[in-house]
Design an enzyme around this catalytic site. Structure first.
Site, PDB file in Angstrom:
ATOM      1  N   GLY A 128     -10.179  -3.034  18.571  1.00  0.00           N
ATOM      2  CA  GLY A 128      -9.339  -3.277  17.399  1.00  0.00           C
ATOM      3  C   GLY A 128     -10.170  -3.625  16.172  1.00  0.00           C
ATOM      4  O   GLY A 128      -9.782  -4.451  15.344  1.00  0.00           O
TER       5      GLY A 128
ATOM      6  N   ASP B 215      -7.306   4.885  22.922  1.00  0.00           N
ATOM      7  CA  ASP B 215      -6.121   4.034  22.985  1.00  0.00           C
ATOM      8  C   ASP B 215      -6.283   3.153  24.224  1.00  0.00           C
ATOM      9  O   ASP B 215      -6.451   3.681  25.338  1.00  0.00           O
ATOM     10  CB  ASP B 215      -4.876   4.933  23.099  1.00  0.00           C
ATOM     11  CG  ASP B 215      -3.581   4.147  23.028  1.00  0.00           C
ATOM     12  OD1 ASP B 215      -3.545   2.993  23.501  1.00  0.00           O
ATOM     13  OD2 ASP B 215      -2.590   4.691  22.507  1.00  0.00           O
TER      14      ASP B 215
ATOM     15  N   ASN C 273      -9.870  -7.736  21.330  1.00  0.00           N
ATOM     16  CA  ASN C 273      -9.029  -8.111  20.186  1.00  0.00           C
ATOM     17  C   ASN C 273      -7.853  -7.145  19.969  1.00  0.00           C
ATOM     18  O   ASN C 273      -6.832  -7.542  19.411  1.00  0.00           O
ATOM     19  CB  ASN C 273      -9.933  -8.160  18.939  1.00  0.00           C
ATOM     20  CG  ASN C 273      -9.161  -8.140  17.648  1.00  0.00           C
ATOM     21  OD1 ASN C 273      -8.571  -9.138  17.252  1.00  0.00           O
ATOM     22  ND2 ASN C 273      -9.135  -6.982  16.986  1.00  0.00           N
TER      23      ASN C 273
ATOM     24  N   TYR D  55       6.545 -10.099  23.191  1.00  0.00           N
ATOM     25  CA  TYR D  55       5.197 -10.341  22.645  1.00  0.00           C
ATOM     26  C   TYR D  55       4.620 -11.622  23.257  1.00  0.00           C
ATOM     27  O   TYR D  55       3.454 -11.662  23.669  1.00  0.00           O
ATOM     28  CB  TYR D  55       5.244 -10.427  21.111  1.00  0.00           C
ATOM     29  CG  TYR D  55       3.872 -10.718  20.503  1.00  0.00           C
ATOM     30  CD1 TYR D  55       2.864  -9.760  20.558  1.00  0.00           C
ATOM     31  CD2 TYR D  55       3.595 -11.938  19.886  1.00  0.00           C
ATOM     32  CE1 TYR D  55       1.598 -10.021  20.019  1.00  0.00           C
ATOM     33  CE2 TYR D  55       2.344 -12.208  19.346  1.00  0.00           C
ATOM     34  CZ  TYR D  55       1.349 -11.241  19.414  1.00  0.00           C
ATOM     35  OH  TYR D  55       0.102 -11.503  18.882  1.00  0.00           O
TER      36      TYR D  55
ATOM     37  N   PRO E 161      -4.835 -17.785  17.750  1.00  0.00           N
ATOM     38  CA  PRO E 161      -4.471 -18.081  16.358  1.00  0.00           C
ATOM     39  C   PRO E 161      -2.961 -18.171  16.155  1.00  0.00           C
ATOM     40  O   PRO E 161      -2.178 -17.547  16.869  1.00  0.00           O
ATOM     41  CB  PRO E 161      -5.027 -16.878  15.578  1.00  0.00           C
ATOM     42  CG  PRO E 161      -5.905 -16.124  16.532  1.00  0.00           C
ATOM     43  CD  PRO E 161      -5.361 -16.415  17.890  1.00  0.00           C
TER      44      PRO E 161
ATOM     45  N   LEU F  15      -0.414 -17.955  12.532  1.00  0.00           N
ATOM     46  CA  LEU F  15      -0.207 -16.858  11.567  1.00  0.00           C
ATOM     47  C   LEU F  15      -1.504 -16.460  10.865  1.00  0.00           C
ATOM     48  O   LEU F  15      -2.164 -17.296  10.246  1.00  0.00           O
ATOM     49  CB  LEU F  15       0.799 -17.298  10.500  1.00  0.00           C
ATOM     50  CG  LEU F  15       2.245 -17.505  10.967  1.00  0.00           C
ATOM     51  CD1 LEU F  15       3.052 -18.210   9.876  1.00  0.00           C
ATOM     52  CD2 LEU F  15       2.893 -16.169  11.316  1.00  0.00           C
ATOM     53  N   VAL F  16      -1.838 -15.189  10.954  1.00  0.00           N
ATOM     54  CA  VAL F  16      -3.014 -14.636  10.279  1.00  0.00           C
ATOM     55  C   VAL F  16      -2.525 -13.443   9.460  1.00  0.00           C
ATOM     56  O   VAL F  16      -1.868 -12.548  10.010  1.00  0.00           O
ATOM     57  CB  VAL F  16      -4.081 -14.131  11.287  1.00  0.00           C
ATOM     58  CG1 VAL F  16      -5.380 -13.788  10.565  1.00  0.00           C
ATOM     59  CG2 VAL F  16      -4.318 -15.137  12.406  1.00  0.00           C
TER      60      VAL F  16
ATOM     61  N   GLU G 203      -2.610  -6.600   9.077  1.00  0.00           N
ATOM     62  CA  GLU G 203      -1.599  -5.525   9.205  1.00  0.00           C
ATOM     63  C   GLU G 203      -0.570  -5.841  10.290  1.00  0.00           C
ATOM     64  O   GLU G 203       0.360  -5.070  10.521  1.00  0.00           O
ATOM     65  CB  GLU G 203      -2.292  -4.209   9.609  1.00  0.00           C
ATOM     66  CG  GLU G 203      -3.002  -3.507   8.493  1.00  0.00           C
ATOM     67  CD  GLU G 203      -3.669  -2.207   8.967  1.00  0.00           C
ATOM     68  OE1 GLU G 203      -3.451  -1.777  10.118  1.00  0.00           O
ATOM     69  OE2 GLU G 203      -4.416  -1.628   8.165  1.00  0.00           O
ATOM     70  N   PHE G 204      -0.795  -6.952  10.987  1.00  0.00           N
ATOM     71  CA  PHE G 204       0.002  -7.304  12.169  1.00  0.00           C
ATOM     72  C   PHE G 204       1.517  -7.205  11.927  1.00  0.00           C
ATOM     73  O   PHE G 204       2.248  -6.579  12.700  1.00  0.00           O
ATOM     74  CB  PHE G 204      -0.395  -8.725  12.595  1.00  0.00           C
ATOM     75  CG  PHE G 204       0.346  -9.274  13.772  1.00  0.00           C
ATOM     76  CD1 PHE G 204      -0.086  -9.019  15.062  1.00  0.00           C
ATOM     77  CD2 PHE G 204       1.474 -10.070  13.597  1.00  0.00           C
ATOM     78  CE1 PHE G 204       0.591  -9.531  16.158  1.00  0.00           C
ATOM     79  CE2 PHE G 204       2.152 -10.588  14.686  1.00  0.00           C
ATOM     80  CZ  PHE G 204       1.716 -10.324  15.964  1.00  0.00           C
TER      81      PHE G 204
HETATM   82  P1  NDP Z   1      -3.988  -5.692  12.976  1.00  0.00           P
HETATM   83  O1  NDP Z   1      -2.705  -4.934  13.125  1.00  0.00           O
HETATM   84  O2  NDP Z   1      -4.566  -5.866  11.629  1.00  0.00           O
HETATM   85  O3  NDP Z   1      -5.095  -5.058  13.935  1.00  0.00           O
HETATM   86  C1  NDP Z   1      -4.792  -4.648  15.239  1.00  0.00           C
HETATM   87  C2  NDP Z   1      -5.981  -3.880  15.788  1.00  0.00           C
HETATM   88  O4  NDP Z   1      -5.711  -3.527  17.147  1.00  0.00           O
HETATM   89  C3  NDP Z   1      -6.232  -2.590  15.024  1.00  0.00           C
HETATM   90  O5  NDP Z   1      -7.620  -2.439  14.843  1.00  0.00           O
HETATM   91  C4  NDP Z   1      -5.692  -1.520  15.952  1.00  0.00           C
HETATM   92  O6  NDP Z   1      -6.474  -0.353  15.820  1.00  0.00           O
HETATM   93  C5  NDP Z   1      -5.921  -2.136  17.351  1.00  0.00           C
HETATM   94  N1  NDP Z   1      -4.983  -1.628  18.329  1.00  0.00           N
HETATM   95  C6  NDP Z   1      -3.653  -1.897  18.400  1.00  0.00           C
HETATM   96  N2  NDP Z   1      -3.103  -1.207  19.408  1.00  0.00           N
HETATM   97  C7  NDP Z   1      -4.112  -0.486  19.977  1.00  0.00           C
HETATM   98  C8  NDP Z   1      -4.168   0.440  21.049  1.00  0.00           C
HETATM   99  N3  NDP Z   1      -3.074   0.756  21.756  1.00  0.00           N
HETATM  100  N4  NDP Z   1      -5.351   1.006  21.349  1.00  0.00           N
HETATM  101  C9  NDP Z   1      -6.457   0.688  20.646  1.00  0.00           C
HETATM  102  N5  NDP Z   1      -6.477  -0.172  19.632  1.00  0.00           N
HETATM  103  C10 NDP Z   1      -5.301  -0.747  19.294  1.00  0.00           C
HETATM  104  O7  NDP Z   1      -3.702  -7.112  13.674  1.00  0.00           O
HETATM  105  P2  NDP Z   1      -4.602  -8.418  13.839  1.00  0.00           P
HETATM  106  O8  NDP Z   1      -5.987  -8.193  13.388  1.00  0.00           O
HETATM  107  O9  NDP Z   1      -3.843  -9.530  13.266  1.00  0.00           O
HETATM  108  O10 NDP Z   1      -4.547  -8.569  15.417  1.00  0.00           O
HETATM  109  C11 NDP Z   1      -5.690  -8.587  16.250  1.00  0.00           C
HETATM  110  C12 NDP Z   1      -5.364  -9.377  17.504  1.00  0.00           C
HETATM  111  O11 NDP Z   1      -5.057 -10.716  17.151  1.00  0.00           O
HETATM  112  C13 NDP Z   1      -4.162  -8.863  18.299  1.00  0.00           C
HETATM  113  O12 NDP Z   1      -4.438  -8.974  19.676  1.00  0.00           O
HETATM  114  C14 NDP Z   1      -3.041  -9.821  17.884  1.00  0.00           C
HETATM  115  O13 NDP Z   1      -2.052  -9.902  18.874  1.00  0.00           O
HETATM  116  C15 NDP Z   1      -3.838 -11.097  17.756  1.00  0.00           C
HETATM  117  N6  NDP Z   1      -3.224 -12.133  16.943  1.00  0.00           N
HETATM  118  C16 NDP Z   1      -2.813 -11.873  15.667  1.00  0.00           C
HETATM  119  C17 NDP Z   1      -2.238 -12.869  14.900  1.00  0.00           C
HETATM  120  C18 NDP Z   1      -1.682 -12.637  13.532  1.00  0.00           C
HETATM  121  O14 NDP Z   1      -0.870 -13.464  13.058  1.00  0.00           O
HETATM  122  N7  NDP Z   1      -2.077 -11.601  12.825  1.00  0.00           N
HETATM  123  C19 NDP Z   1      -2.114 -14.228  15.444  1.00  0.00           C
HETATM  124  C20 NDP Z   1      -2.554 -14.381  16.784  1.00  0.00           C
HETATM  125  C21 NDP Z   1      -3.107 -13.374  17.493  1.00  0.00           C
HETATM  126  P3  NDP Z   1      -5.927   1.144  15.688  1.00  0.00           P
HETATM  127  O15 NDP Z   1      -4.551   1.060  15.085  1.00  0.00           O
HETATM  128  O16 NDP Z   1      -6.938   1.830  14.849  1.00  0.00           O
HETATM  129  O17 NDP Z   1      -5.934   1.601  17.087  1.00  0.00           O
HETATM  130  C1  8X3 Z   2       0.681 -13.590  16.165  1.00  0.00           C
HETATM  131  C2  8X3 Z   2       1.185 -14.896  15.678  1.00  0.00           C
HETATM  132  O1  8X3 Z   2       3.273 -16.311  15.470  1.00  0.00           O
HETATM  133  O2  8X3 Z   2       3.420 -14.015  14.745  1.00  0.00           O
HETATM  134  O3  8X3 Z   2       0.249 -13.659  17.480  1.00  0.00           O
HETATM  135  O4  8X3 Z   2       3.324 -14.528  17.069  1.00  0.00           O
HETATM  136  S1  8X3 Z   2       2.883 -14.924  15.770  1.00  0.00           S
END
Ligand code: NDP
Ligand code: 8X3
Length: 250
Positions: free
Chosen positions: A10, A57, A84, A150, A180, A182-183, A186-187
């Protein structure tokens, strides 16, 4: 970290992208994984270190193992794996939730993380050396309304991390997870299927963490002395008390 091989799934966005930059600044060589090759190439251009791209993927079991098999021999000796890749899909009560969303989360966040771990582990076990850091979430510690699937996926990451640490204990391989709150990445865009307005509201008035702040914490986990394991690290914005209590200004 100088010359260590660090594999980040990721890496094409958010926390993974920021983590690649943080580790590159310490001189690590990076294996960057994701589905969007163009984003990985854009990132690579900004990094002052040697890199390899693996485009797959995580849900595709064969693609995962093929990708790691294809690595040139010197790159196969991964020192640090940062699991990640992951996302949320939808925010719905169980009775109206979309089953395809469930599949995407369980297959990606749980099984995908397990496949990548399994693909990387044999060399770590043989070398009796290595470090695995998993991205859990505050959603893997407490359940919040409409987040059952989730949250289930992140509870599973938490359980898998604990099990992995037990199984790898005889080999001196370090295993930890960071959780983490909330970050701002693109989540939420992904969770709400491109609805930017709804996504922006998630971060309004809470001073969400930045991806860079999480990346710094991951770097910390990876750079403590080898005899130390940060097993579990919860990191929240100060305005967030737990998975479902946030003090919002305005
Ligand atoms: P983003 O959406 O910004 O990034 C997600 C990354 O995961 C992208 O690089 C995407 O790459 C990759 N990804 C998703 N699905 C797949 C797949 N099926 N195969 C390969 N790669 C995949 O989100 P974040 O950076 O915020 O999230 C990163 C991690 O942190 C996740 O595990 C998320 O659950 C976790 N997290 C996030 C929080 C938040 O609030 N944002 C809080 C807590 C945890 P691509 O699309 O190019 O494949
Ligand atoms: C992402 C944080 O609070 O949106 O894991 O689930 S939350």
């Amino acid at each position: 970290m100088k010359d260590k091989i660090v594999c980040i799934t990721g890496a094409s966005s958010g926390i993974g992208w920021a983590t690649a930059k943080a580790f590159a600044n310490q001189g690590a060589r990076l294996i960057l994984c994701g589905r969007r090759q163009e984003k990985l190439t854009e990132l690579e251009k900004q990094l002052p270190v040697e890199t390899q791209q693996l485009v797959f993927d995580v849900r595709d079991r064969e693609a995962v193992f093929e990708a790691f098999d294809r690595l040139a021999k010197p790159w196969k000796k991964i020192d640090v794996l940062i699991n990640n890749a992951g996302n949320a899909h939808g925010l719905d009560p169980v009775h109206t939730a979309n089953i395809d969303d469930w599949d995407a989360m369980i297959d990606g966040n749980v099984k995908g993380l397990m496949y990548v771990t399994k693909a990387v582990l044999p060399r770590m076990v043989a070398a009796k050396k290595g470090h695995i850091i998993n991205l859990g979430s505050i959603a893997g510690k407490e359940v919040y309304p409409n987040g059952s699937a989730y949250c289930s996926s992140k509870f599973a990451v938490d359980a898998f991390t604990s099990g992995l640490r037990i199984d790898l204990n005889p080999f001196g391989i370090r295993v930890g997870a960071i959780h983490p709150g909330l970050v701002e990445t693109e989540f939420s865009e992904v969770r709400f299927k491109g609805d930017s307005e709804r996504a922006a509201k998630v971060y309004q008035g809470v001073e969400a963490l930045t991806a860079e702040e999480v990346a710094d914490a991951i770097l910390y986990m990876a750079t403590v002395p080898e005899k130390v394991t940060i097993a579990d690290l919860v990191i929240l914005p100060t305005r967030q008390a737990n998975a479902y209590v946030q003090h919002r200004e305005g």
